[in-house]
Motif scaffolding. Structure first.
Motif, PDB file in Angstrom:
ATOM      1  N   GLY A 146      13.323  -3.409   1.253  1.00  0.00           N
ATOM      2  CA  GLY A 146      12.303  -2.806   2.116  1.00  0.00           C
ATOM      3  C   GLY A 146      10.881  -2.969   1.579  1.00  0.00           C
ATOM      4  N   ASN A 147      10.720  -2.778   0.283  1.00  0.00           N
ATOM      5  CA  ASN A 147       9.375  -2.880  -0.285  1.00  0.00           C
ATOM      6  C   ASN A 147       8.824  -4.299  -0.159  1.00  0.00           C
ATOM      7  OD1 ASN A 147       9.237  -0.213  -0.921  1.00  0.00           O
ATOM      8  ND2 ASN A 147       9.887  -0.465  -3.063  1.00  0.00           N
ATOM      9  N   VAL A 148       9.743  -5.309  -0.269  1.00  0.00           N
ATOM     10  CA  VAL A 148       9.283  -6.695  -0.135  1.00  0.00           C
ATOM     11  C   VAL A 148       8.815  -6.955   1.286  1.00  0.00           C
ATOM     12  CG1 VAL A 148       9.976  -9.112  -0.308  1.00  0.00           C
ATOM     13  CG2 VAL A 148      10.822  -7.438  -1.979  1.00  0.00           C
ATOM     14  N   ARG A 149       9.612  -6.529   2.234  1.00  0.00           N
ATOM     15  CA  ARG A 149       9.226  -6.738   3.631  1.00  0.00           C
ATOM     16  C   ARG A 149       7.984  -5.963   3.962  1.00  0.00           C
ATOM     17  NH1 ARG A 149      13.147  -8.754   6.911  1.00  0.00           N
ATOM     18  NH2 ARG A 149      11.333  -9.018   8.278  1.00  0.00           N
ATOM     19  N   LEU A 150       7.884  -4.738   3.412  1.00  0.00           N
ATOM     20  CA  LEU A 150       6.683  -3.942   3.673  1.00  0.00           C
ATOM     21  C   LEU A 150       5.466  -4.588   3.046  1.00  0.00           C
ATOM     22  CD1 LEU A 150       5.937  -1.282   5.074  1.00  0.00           C
ATOM     23  CD2 LEU A 150       6.155  -0.138   2.862  1.00  0.00           C
ATOM     24  N   GLY A 151       5.648  -5.186   1.831  1.00  0.00           N
ATOM     25  CA  GLY A 151       4.538  -5.878   1.192  1.00  0.00           C
ATOM     26  C   GLY A 151       4.111  -7.087   1.984  1.00  0.00           C
ATOM     27  N   ASP A 152       5.068  -7.800   2.592  1.00  0.00           N
ATOM     28  CA  ASP A 152       4.709  -8.957   3.410  1.00  0.00           C
ATOM     29  C   ASP A 152       3.852  -8.539   4.589  1.00  0.00           C
ATOM     30  OD1 ASP A 152       6.138 -10.519   1.685  1.00  0.00           O
ATOM     31  OD2 ASP A 152       7.982 -10.535   2.912  1.00  0.00           O
ATOM     32  N   ILE A 153       4.247  -7.440   5.218  1.00  0.00           N
ATOM     33  CA  ILE A 153       3.448  -6.964   6.360  1.00  0.00           C
ATOM     34  C   ILE A 153       2.062  -6.546   5.902  1.00  0.00           C
ATOM     35  CG2 ILE A 153       3.300  -5.162   8.113  1.00  0.00           C
ATOM     36  CD1 ILE A 153       6.319  -5.268   8.343  1.00  0.00           C
ATOM     37  N   ALA A 154       2.017  -5.911   4.749  1.00  0.00           N
ATOM     38  CA  ALA A 154       0.716  -5.490   4.233  1.00  0.00           C
ATOM     39  C   ALA A 154      -0.164  -6.684   3.950  1.00  0.00           C
ATOM     40  CB  ALA A 154       0.907  -4.647   2.963  1.00  0.00           C
ATOM     41  N   THR A 155       0.467  -7.745   3.416  1.00  0.00           N
ATOM     42  CA  THR A 155      -0.315  -8.951   3.117  1.00  0.00           C
ATOM     43  C   THR A 155      -0.810  -9.605   4.394  1.00  0.00           C
ATOM     44  OG1 THR A 155       0.986  -9.304   1.109  1.00  0.00           O
ATOM     45  CG2 THR A 155      -0.259 -11.181   1.953  1.00  0.00           C
ATOM     46  N   ARG A 156       0.011  -9.641   5.436  1.00  0.00           N
ATOM     47  CA  ARG A 156      -0.364 -10.311   6.671  1.00  0.00           C
ATOM     48  C   ARG A 156      -1.358  -9.510   7.494  1.00  0.00           C
ATOM     49  NH1 ARG A 156       5.230 -10.978   7.299  1.00  0.00           N
ATOM     50  NH2 ARG A 156       5.163  -9.558   9.070  1.00  0.00           N
ATOM     51  N   HIS A 157      -1.242  -8.197   7.503  1.00  0.00           N
ATOM     52  CA  HIS A 157      -1.990  -7.407   8.490  1.00  0.00           C
ATOM     53  C   HIS A 157      -3.003  -6.423   7.884  1.00  0.00           C
ATOM     54  CE1 HIS A 157       0.577  -8.869  11.744  1.00  0.00           C
ATOM     55  NE2 HIS A 157       1.631  -8.649  10.921  1.00  0.00           N
ATOM     56  N   SER A 158      -2.861  -6.051   6.624  1.00  0.00           N
ATOM     57  CA  SER A 158      -3.751  -4.994   6.105  1.00  0.00           C
ATOM     58  C   SER A 158      -5.146  -5.554   5.846  1.00  0.00           C
ATOM     59  CB  SER A 158      -3.190  -4.412   4.800  1.00  0.00           C
ATOM     60  OG  SER A 158      -4.114  -3.476   4.279  1.00  0.00           O
ATOM     61  N   ALA A 159      -6.168  -4.889   6.405  1.00  0.00           N
ATOM     62  CA  ALA A 159      -7.576  -5.224   6.137  1.00  0.00           C
ATOM     63  C   ALA A 159      -8.084  -4.493   4.908  1.00  0.00           C
ATOM     64  CB  ALA A 159      -8.438  -4.883   7.345  1.00  0.00           C
ATOM     65  N   GLN A 160      -7.185  -3.745   4.236  1.00  0.00           N
ATOM     66  CA  GLN A 160      -7.572  -2.946   3.066  1.00  0.00           C
ATOM     67  C   GLN A 160      -6.716  -3.390   1.887  1.00  0.00           C
ATOM     68  OE1 GLN A 160     -10.017  -0.803   3.202  1.00  0.00           O
ATOM     69  NE2 GLN A 160     -10.337  -0.888   5.410  1.00  0.00           N
ATOM     70  N   PRO A 161      -7.151  -4.429   1.124  1.00  0.00           N
ATOM     71  CA  PRO A 161      -6.329  -4.888  -0.001  1.00  0.00           C
ATOM     72  C   PRO A 161      -6.170  -3.865  -1.108  1.00  0.00           C
ATOM     73  CG  PRO A 161      -8.492  -5.918  -0.040  1.00  0.00           C
ATOM     74  CD  PRO A 161      -8.395  -5.202   1.270  1.00  0.00           C
ATOM     75  N   THR A 162      -7.003  -2.838  -1.125  1.00  0.00           N
ATOM     76  CA  THR A 162      -6.886  -1.797  -2.156  1.00  0.00           C
ATOM     77  C   THR A 162      -6.041  -0.639  -1.681  1.00  0.00           C
ATOM     78  OG1 THR A 162      -8.924  -0.737  -1.380  1.00  0.00           O
ATOM     79  CG2 THR A 162      -9.133  -2.393  -3.140  1.00  0.00           C
ATOM     80  N   MET A 163      -5.343  -0.798  -0.580  1.00  0.00           N
ATOM     81  CA  MET A 163      -4.505   0.251  -0.037  1.00  0.00           C
ATOM     82  C   MET A 163      -3.026  -0.117  -0.177  1.00  0.00           C
ATOM     83  SD  MET A 163      -6.309   2.772   1.147  1.00  0.00           S
ATOM     84  CE  MET A 163      -8.043   3.092   1.442  1.00  0.00           C
ATOM     85  N   ALA A 164      -2.241   0.898  -0.444  1.00  0.00           N
ATOM     86  CA  ALA A 164      -0.782   0.725  -0.505  1.00  0.00           C
ATOM     87  C   ALA A 164      -0.175   1.284   0.780  1.00  0.00           C
ATOM     88  CB  ALA A 164      -0.218   1.457  -1.718  1.00  0.00           C
ATOM     89  N   LEU A 165       0.887   0.606   1.278  1.00  0.00           N
ATOM     90  CA  LEU A 165       1.588   1.064   2.474  1.00  0.00           C
ATOM     91  C   LEU A 165       2.746   1.962   2.076  1.00  0.00           C
ATOM     92  CD1 LEU A 165       1.770  -2.147   4.692  1.00  0.00           C
ATOM     93  CD2 LEU A 165       0.510  -0.047   5.184  1.00  0.00           C
ATOM     94  N   VAL A 166       2.907   3.056   2.828  1.00  0.00           N
ATOM     95  CA  VAL A 166       3.974   4.018   2.590  1.00  0.00           C
ATOM     96  C   VAL A 166       4.721   4.207   3.900  1.00  0.00           C
ATOM     97  CG1 VAL A 166       4.545   6.373   1.917  1.00  0.00           C
ATOM     98  CG2 VAL A 166       2.678   5.169   0.768  1.00  0.00           C
ATOM     99  N   LEU A 167       6.036   4.178   3.838  1.00  0.00           N
ATOM    100  CA  LEU A 167       6.859   4.281   5.037  1.00  0.00           C
ATOM    101  C   LEU A 167       7.723   5.525   4.936  1.00  0.00           C
ATOM    102  CD1 LEU A 167       7.601   2.704   7.632  1.00  0.00           C
ATOM    103  CD2 LEU A 167       9.493   1.681   6.343  1.00  0.00           C
ATOM    104  N   LEU A 168       7.694   6.341   5.994  1.00  0.00           N
ATOM    105  CA  LEU A 168       8.493   7.563   6.065  1.00  0.00           C
ATOM    106  C   LEU A 168       9.414   7.461   7.270  1.00  0.00           C
ATOM    107  CD1 LEU A 168       5.473   8.388   4.934  1.00  0.00           C
ATOM    108  CD2 LEU A 168       6.384  10.698   5.078  1.00  0.00           C
ATOM    109  N   ASP A 169      10.614   8.092   7.173  1.00  0.00           N
ATOM    110  CA  ASP A 169      11.532   8.064   8.304  1.00  0.00           C
ATOM    111  C   ASP A 169      11.226   9.223   9.230  1.00  0.00           C
ATOM    112  OD1 ASP A 169      12.472  10.308   7.035  1.00  0.00           O
ATOM    113  OD2 ASP A 169      14.285   9.345   6.252  1.00  0.00           O
ATOM    114  N   SER A 170      12.072   9.377  10.249  1.00  0.00           N
ATOM    115  CA  SER A 170      11.808  10.431  11.243  1.00  0.00           C
ATOM    116  C   SER A 170      11.921  11.820  10.648  1.00  0.00           C
ATOM    117  CB  SER A 170      12.792  10.282  12.417  1.00  0.00           C
ATOM    118  OG  SER A 170      14.136  10.378  11.940  1.00  0.00           O
TER     119      SER A 170
END
Length: 501
Positions: A70-94
């Motif tokens: 999950g972290n790899v896939r989330l990192g890929d999305i962050a690399t492709r779409h995040s305009a904030q390279p100094t930001m980390a993505l966090v994913l929470l479930d329902s």
């Protein structure tokens, strides 16, 4: 006394400075706390939104992202779409549990309607600190329902701004003790700095108060020593009176007082000497005449009795004038103020003295015009007779003695000391020898004579003018003199005018 004054100055100034410093320190500490808390709140309020395409990608690949990679896939999305390279993505479930993050140091602490609170552990200088972030989340929807949430969290140096005051970090796994967070450490350092500042200010205030008190106490001590010296008769004592402050003014007043006392003491000595001299001459004449009569060297006849009577009368006059002058100077001389015609008083005094100086010409005021003044009739006549007697004594045969009465508005400014329009001026002038300029300020002193030989044929006992000044002053007026050596003198008496009604 010195220690007492120094301690009083210290006890007043030092606590005030310390209290002021403590108050400023508390205000600075409060202000710093508010500012640090504000910065914390700014650091926690991270509200960076992901692009809609990134949220859509996360929704379509949700199952893979919460799996082992999950972290790899989330990192890929962050690399492709995040305009904030100094930001980390966090994913929470329902259920709002942390399922994946591009920053493995993050953990979920709490979640509420405003967002989630995340924790990161970081190492700095061999110590482990805890950062907390409160961030907003974006909903991830699939088939119209919420399947989770995503958030952006600062990474790197930016995260250090978001330290929480209440959180504690871990210090080395060996002891497990809690370290203060950056905010708490900053506040502790600030308190230590303020404490050192208060201690330093207290020491400086103590030294300054003692240093300021030392010269003040020294000047007070000099004044006390000077006063003690004057009290023991050292009237020549003076103290340093430099500066413009109150102590300098007090020192000048002390010097003025000491000078006045020294002058008064000198006048007293001079008065004793003058009185002794004035009493010695008639007493010597009386004793000499009596001894000559007792030894049969001088017959007891009418001429001898007249001589004794004249000398005794001189003694009586001297004693009476001394008594009157003393009463006048002390303000105890009884005066009966009335409405007096100054013209009539001048003519009467002139006629009374005219017979004693047949060799002089008298120019008296013209009768018929009355100018009334507020004065004691008997004392006014005494003043005028004294001035006339003085003029006659210093005017050679063939000279002129004149009197003039007018409103003071007609006088020169040199002879006016009170309001002209409400005063009357009485002048007594002569064409005698005049008075040297150096003697003019002294002629009002007791026993002062222009003729140092004290020849009574050229002057009285030196009390007349002193008595004139005191009597005129007691009647609310003033007396002045203008004299030219070799040309004569003019004495002017200025008295308050009386109402015509």
């Amino acid at each position: 006394m010195r220690a007492s004054l120094r301690l009083r100055i210290f006890a007043i100034s030092w606590p005030l400075v310390v209290l002021a410093t403590v108050w400023v320190a508390l205000r600075v500490e409060l202000w710093s706390r508010v500012e640090l808390t504000r910065e914390l709140q700014e650091g926690e309020s991270v509200a960076v939104q992901l692009a809609d395409s990134a949220v859509a990608d996360i929704a379509s690949e949700w199952t893979d992202m919460i799996g082992p990679n999950g972290n790899v896939r989330l990192g890929d999305i962050a690399t492709r779409h995040s305009a904030q390279p100094t930001m980390a993505l966090v994913l929470l479930d329902s259920a709002r549990s942390l399922r994946a993050s591009t920053d493995s140091t993050l953990s979920l602490l709490a979640a509420d309607a405003q967002g989630v609170t995340l924790q990161r552990l970081r190492t700095s200088g061999g110590e482990v600190f805890e950062d907390r972030f409160k961030v907003g989340t974006q909903m991830i929807r699939s088939a119209g329902r919420v399947i989770g949430e995503v958030a952006l969290v600062p990474v790197g140096a930016d995260a250090e701004r978001g330290a929480s005051e209440d959180a504690a970090g871990l210090s080395g796994a060996s002891d497990g003790e809690l370290n203060p967070t950056p905010l708490a450490a900053s506040r502790a350092a600030l308190r230590r700095t303020l404490l050192r500042a208060v201690i330093a200010a207290s020491i400086v205030a103590a030294l300054a108060s003692l240093l300021v008190a030392a010269p003040l106490v020294g000047r007070v001590r000099a004044l006390a020593n000077g006063a003690d010296a004057v009290a023991h008769g050292a009237l020549h004592t003076r103290v340093d009176a430099h500066g413009r402050d109150e102590l300098a003014e007090l020192a000048r007043s002390f010097n003025h007082m000491a000078g006045a006392l020294e002058q008064a003491d000198q006048h007293k000595r001079t008065l004793i000497t003058d009185v002794a001299h004035e009493l010695r001459t008639p007493l010597t004449n009386i004793i000499g005449s009596l001894e000559a009569m007792q030894d049969g060297l001088r017959p007891v006849d009418e001429g001898a009795l007249q001589t004794l009577h004249r000398e005794a009368s001189l003694l009586a006059t001297l004693i009476e004038e001394l008594q009157e002058l003393s009463l006048a100077e002390s303000g105890q001389l009884s005066l009966h103020i009335d409405r007096v015609d100054a013209v009539a008083a001048a003519r009467e005094a002139g006629h009374a003295m005219q017979d004693s100086a047949p060799a002089l010409r008298f120019d008296l005021p013209t009768a018929g015009t009355a100018l009334h003044v507020r004065a004691d009739p008997r004392r006014l006549a005494q003043v005028l007779r004294n001035l006339l007697q003085n003029a006659i004594a210093h005017t050679p045969p063939g000279g002129t003695v004149s009197m003039r009465v007018s409103h003071n508005a007609d006088s020169t400014s040199a002879l006016s000391d009170v309001q002209r329009e409400s005063c009357v001026r009485i002048e007594v002038s002569d064409t005698g020898r005049g008075i040297p300029a150096e003697h003019l300020p002294l002629i009002w002193e007791r026993f002062h004579r222009v003729d140092a030989s004290r020849d009574r044929s050229r002057g009285g006992m030196g009390l007349g003018l002193a008595l004139v000044r005191q009597l005129v002053s007691g009647m609310g007026g003033s007396v002045h003199v203008v004299s030219t050596e070799g040309a004569g003198s003019t004495f002017a008496v200025v008295l308050p005018a009386a109402a015509e009604a």
